[in-house]
Design an enzyme around this catalytic site. Structure first.
Site, mmCIF file in Angstrom:
data_model
loop_
_atom_site.group_PDB
_atom_site.id
_atom_site.type_symbol
_atom_site.label_atom_id
_atom_site.label_comp_id
_atom_site.label_asym_id
_atom_site.label_seq_id
_atom_site.Cartn_x
_atom_site.Cartn_y
_atom_site.Cartn_z
ATOM 1 N N HIS B 136 1.858 0.423 -3.653
ATOM 2 C CA HIS B 136 1.029 1.571 -4.036
ATOM 3 C C HIS B 136 1.976 2.745 -4.305
ATOM 4 C CE1 HIS B 136 -1.810 4.916 -3.297
ATOM 5 N NE2 HIS B 136 -2.785 4.042 -3.459
ATOM 6 N N ASP B 213 3.602 -0.445 5.156
ATOM 7 C CA ASP B 213 2.461 0.348 4.715
ATOM 8 C C ASP B 213 1.207 -0.480 4.978
ATOM 9 O OD1 ASP B 213 0.391 1.557 3.379
ATOM 10 O OD2 ASP B 213 1.315 1.453 1.393
ATOM 11 N N GLN B 216 -3.950 -0.820 3.615
ATOM 12 C CA GLN B 216 -4.949 -1.788 3.176
ATOM 13 C C GLN B 216 -5.129 -2.922 4.194
ATOM 14 O OE1 GLN B 216 -7.790 -1.797 1.030
ATOM 15 N NE2 GLN B 216 -6.164 -0.546 0.110
ATOM 16 N N LYS B 239 -9.888 4.266 5.396
ATOM 17 C CA LYS B 239 -10.084 2.899 4.903
ATOM 18 C C LYS B 239 -10.517 1.973 6.045
ATOM 19 C CE LYS B 239 -6.522 3.317 1.340
ATOM 20 N NZ LYS B 239 -7.235 3.568 0.073
ATOM 21 N N CYS B 377 -3.482 3.036 -8.554
ATOM 22 C CA CYS B 377 -2.286 3.734 -8.051
ATOM 23 C C CYS B 377 -1.127 2.757 -7.856
ATOM 24 C CB CYS B 377 -2.573 4.472 -6.753
ATOM 25 S SG CYS B 377 -3.804 5.746 -6.949
#
Lengths: 147, 419
Positions: B136, B213, B216, B239, B377
C-alpha cells in the site's frame, strides 16, 4: 434515479466506440490529463488555426463516462472558435455539476451527460477531458490532474 | 436443521457463528441504499462499527471525559484507567507487553513513526530497505521520504501473476546493506496473506529489522508478534470495527527504549526546562499531546467484541464467504479475478471484460452493493499487473452468503447493461 439516465444510449455508444480516438500529428496543442483517484488518463490533441479548432482528438484509458465525454467533446468543439469553446466548457461544467446553464449556449449532444449531475463522485470522470482540453488551449505545460 | 434452513436462518454451515445475530450489532447495516438493502463490501477500506464501540465512545464522552495522566480528580482517574486499559487490551490482542504498544492516528502514522524514530537512526548512505510489489502507498512513501533523507535505497521484491511474493527472489535481494524489510501482512488490493513469519526468520538470521504493515491483516488473521518475532507491527483501528483516527504501533521494548521521540509536546516528557528536556519512557515518549483517548477506548471495545465472537470463528466464516464469492464470480463470463494466491484473506479484486471498474462500481451501487473501484492506493502493484484499476469486494464478519449472491447478480446486471 434510474441507472439508464446516467448510461444513456448515446453515452454507451460513444463509450464503446469513441470518435476521434487517435493522435493528431503535429498538433498545435497537446496535454495529458490524469485522475489519480481512479487512474483514468487522457491525452487531448488539438489543431487550432486562426483562432478556430480545426481538429480535435484524444487517446487514453477511462471509464464509459470519461471516454464518452472525451469523444463527444472532440466532436463538438471541432469547427468552434476558442471563445466558443470556452463558453462550451463553462456550460458543460455547469450542467454536470447541476448549476444553471447560460441560456445562450447550445449543448446539443453534450446534454446526454446531464445525468452525471446526480452522481457527484462521477463528475470528475466527465470533466477530466474538458479540463485537459482547456489546459491544452491555455498552453499549460504541466499535465492536468483532477486533484 | 437442513443446510438450506441453516442458511435461511443466517447460520454459517461450518461453524456455530450466527451471522444474523451479529448483524444486529451493527446499526449501519440496517439501511436501504437506492431503495435496496445495503450490501456493504468495502470492508478493506473501512468497516462498520458495532454498537459496543459506539457505546464506548458515547460513555466516555458522557461520563468519563477528562485528560489522561495528569488530573488528580476522579474523571481523570477514570479516563486514564480506561485509556491504559485499552493499551493492555491491544497488548493481549497482539501477544505483546503494554509498554510495547504506542497509540497513533492509524497504521500510516505508525509506519511513519517507525521510519523516522527508528529506521532513520540506523540508516547510512547506500543502505537498503526492502519492500514488496504489493505494498500500500502507506508502506512505500514513508520509506521513500526516509531514503531521500538518508541516502538509503529502496529495493523491491517481486510477486508472481497470482499475487504471491516470490520468496526466493526476495531472499536474493537481501544484501549485506539491507537494514530493514517493510512488508504487508495481507495485501489490501489482492488479499494475499504473505509469509511474514518466514520473512522474519530470514531477516533475523541476517540481523535485518522487520516492520509488518498489519492494517489489512488485523481484522482477518490471528496476530502474535512474539511468535512472528517482528520488530514492529502497525495497524489501524477503523479496519478492525473500531473508530477512525486511532491506530497502533507495536515495537519491541528494547528498540522503543533506544528510539528518540517522534514528535515533541506534552505527556512525552519527564521534565522540561529551556536548557534541557528529559523524555518520558516508552510508550509515552511517542505519544506527544493529548491522545485520541476515546478512540483508544473504542478500539479496545472492538477488540473485546471480536475476541468475544472468536477470532477463529470469524476467520472460518470469512473463508466461507471468500470461497463462495470466488466461485460465484468465476462463473460469470467476462470476469477475471485479480489476485488468486493460495493463502488469501476475504478480499476479491476483479475486472470485467470491456467494462471499466468505475462503471461496474456505479452499477453495483445502484443495486445497494458498496465496493471499491480504483487502484486501492497501490499504484505500483496495478502497474505490475498492467491494470489501471480493479473492482474490489472485501468481506467482513457480518457479511452473508445471500450478500454474495446479490453481488454476483449485480455483476451480471453490469454485464447486461454494458453487453
Amino acid at each position: 434515479m434510474a441507472l439508464e439516465n446516467l448510461y444513456q444510449q448515446l453515452i454507451m455508444d460513444h463509450g464503446r466506440r469513441p470518435r476521434n480516438f487517435r493522435a493528431i500529428e503535429q498538433p498545435t496543442h497537446q496535454l495529458e490529463g490524469y485522475n489519480p483517484l481512479c487512474g483514468d488518463r487522457v491525452t487531448v490533441y488539438l489543431k487550432v488555426e486562426n483562432g478556430r479548432v480545426t481538429d480535435a482528438a484524444f487517446q487514453g484509458v477511462g471509464c464509459a463516462i470519461s471516454t464518452a465525454s472525451a469523444s463527444l467533446m472532440t466532436e463538438t468543439i471541432k469547427g468552434k472558435t476558442e471563445a466558443e469553446v470556452e463558453q462550451l466548457f463553462e456550460a458543460f461544467h455547469a450542467m454536470v455539476t447541476g448549476k444553471p446553464v447560460h441560456p445562450g449556449v447550445t449543448l446539443g449532444k453534450l446534454s446526454a451527460l446531464a445525468g452525471v449531475a446526480a452522481y457527484p463522485v462521477r463528475v470528475k470522470c466527465a470533466t477530466l477531458p474538458w479540463h485537459t482540453m482547456k489546459g491544452a488551449l491555455a498552453g499549460a505545460g504541466q499535465p492536468v490532474t483532477t486533484e | 436443521m437442513s443446510p438450506q434452513a441453516a442458511v435461511a436462518a443466517g447460520c454459517s454451515l461450518s461453524s456455530g457463528f450466527n451471522v444474523s445475530r451479529v448483524r444486529g450489532d451493527f446499526p449501519a447495516l440496517d439501511q436501504l441504499v437506492h431503495g435496496r438493502p445495503l450490501v456493504y463490501l468495502d470492508n478493506a477500506a473501512t468497516t462498520q462499527k458495532p454498537r459496543v464501540v459506539l457505546d464506548a465512545l458515547f460513555n466516555f464522552y458522557t461520563r468519563d471525559c477528562a485528560n489522561v495522566h495528569r488530573g488528580v480528580h476522579e474523571l481523570s482517574r477514570r479516563a486514564t484507567e480506561a485509556y491504559e486499559g485499552a493499551r493492555r487490551t491491544v497488548a493481549r490482542f497482539l501477544n505483546a507487553a503494554p509498554h510495547e504498544i504506542v497509540f497513533t492516528r492509524g497504521a500510516t502514522e505508525a509506519i511513519n513513526l517507525a521510519a523516522q524514530a527508528f529506521a532513520r537512526s540506523i540508516l547510512r548512505e547506500g543502505d537498503e530497505i526492502l519492500l514488496t510489489e504489493l505494498e500500500h502507498h502507506s508502506n512505500i512513501v514513508p520509506w521513500q521520504l526516509l531514503a531521500e533523507q538518508t541516502g538509503a535505497r529502496l529495493v523491491v521484491a517481486p510477486i508472481n501473476d497470482r499475487g504471491e511474493l516470490l520468496m526466493e527472489e526476495l531472499e536474493r535481494r537481501l544484501s549485506p546493506r539491507t537494514r530493514l524489510i517493510a512488508v504487508a501482512h495481507v495485501s489490501n488490493a489482492l488479499g494475499t496473506i504473505n509469509p511474514v513469519a518466514e520473512i522474519c526468520r530470514m531477516a533475523r538470521a541476517r540481523g535485518i529489522r522487520v516492520l509488518v504493515d498489519g492494517a489489512q491483516a488485523a481484522p482477518h488473521v490471528r496476530i502474535d508478534v512474539r511468535a512472528l518475532d517482528c520488530d514492529f507491527y502497525a495497524f489501524s483501528g477503523h479496519k478492525l470495527y473500531g473508530p477512525t483516527g486511532i491506530g497502533v504501533l507495536y515495537g519491541k521494548a528494547e528498540l522503543l527504549e533506544r528510539m528518540p521521540p517522534y514528535q515533541g509536546g506534552g505527556d512525552m516528557i519527564r521534565s522540561v526546562s529551556f536548557e534541557k528536556t528529559l523524555f518520558n519512557d516508552p510508550p509515552y515518549r511517542f505519544e506527544a499531546g493529548t491522545p485520541h483517548i476515546a478512540g483508544a477506548i473504542g478500539l479496545a471495545a472492538a477488540i473485546e467484541y471480536l475476541t468475544g465472537l472468536g477470532l477463529d470463528e470469524i476467520a472460518r466464516h470469512e473463508y466461507e464467504l471468500l470461497s463462495a464469492a470466488t466461485r460465484a464470480l468465476s462463473e460469470i463470463p467476462g470476469v477475471r479475478l485479480v489476485g488468486t494466491a493460495s493463502h488469501k484473506a476475504a478480499v476479491l479484486s476483479f475486472v470485467l471484460d470491456g467494462i471499466h471498474p468505475h462503471d461496474v462500481a456505479t452499477v453495483l451501487d445502484h443495486e445497494g452493493v458498496a465496493v471499491r473501484a480504483g487502484h486501492h492506493c497501490a499504484q505500483p502493484l496495478m502497474e505490475r499487473l498492467g491494470l489501471p484499476a480493479t473492482t474490489r469486494a472485501s468481506f467482513a464478519l457480518y457479511n452473508t452468503l445471500e450478500e454474495v449472491e446479490v453481488l454476483a447478480r449485480a455483476v451480471r446486471r453490469a454485464r447486461e447493461l454494458f453487453g
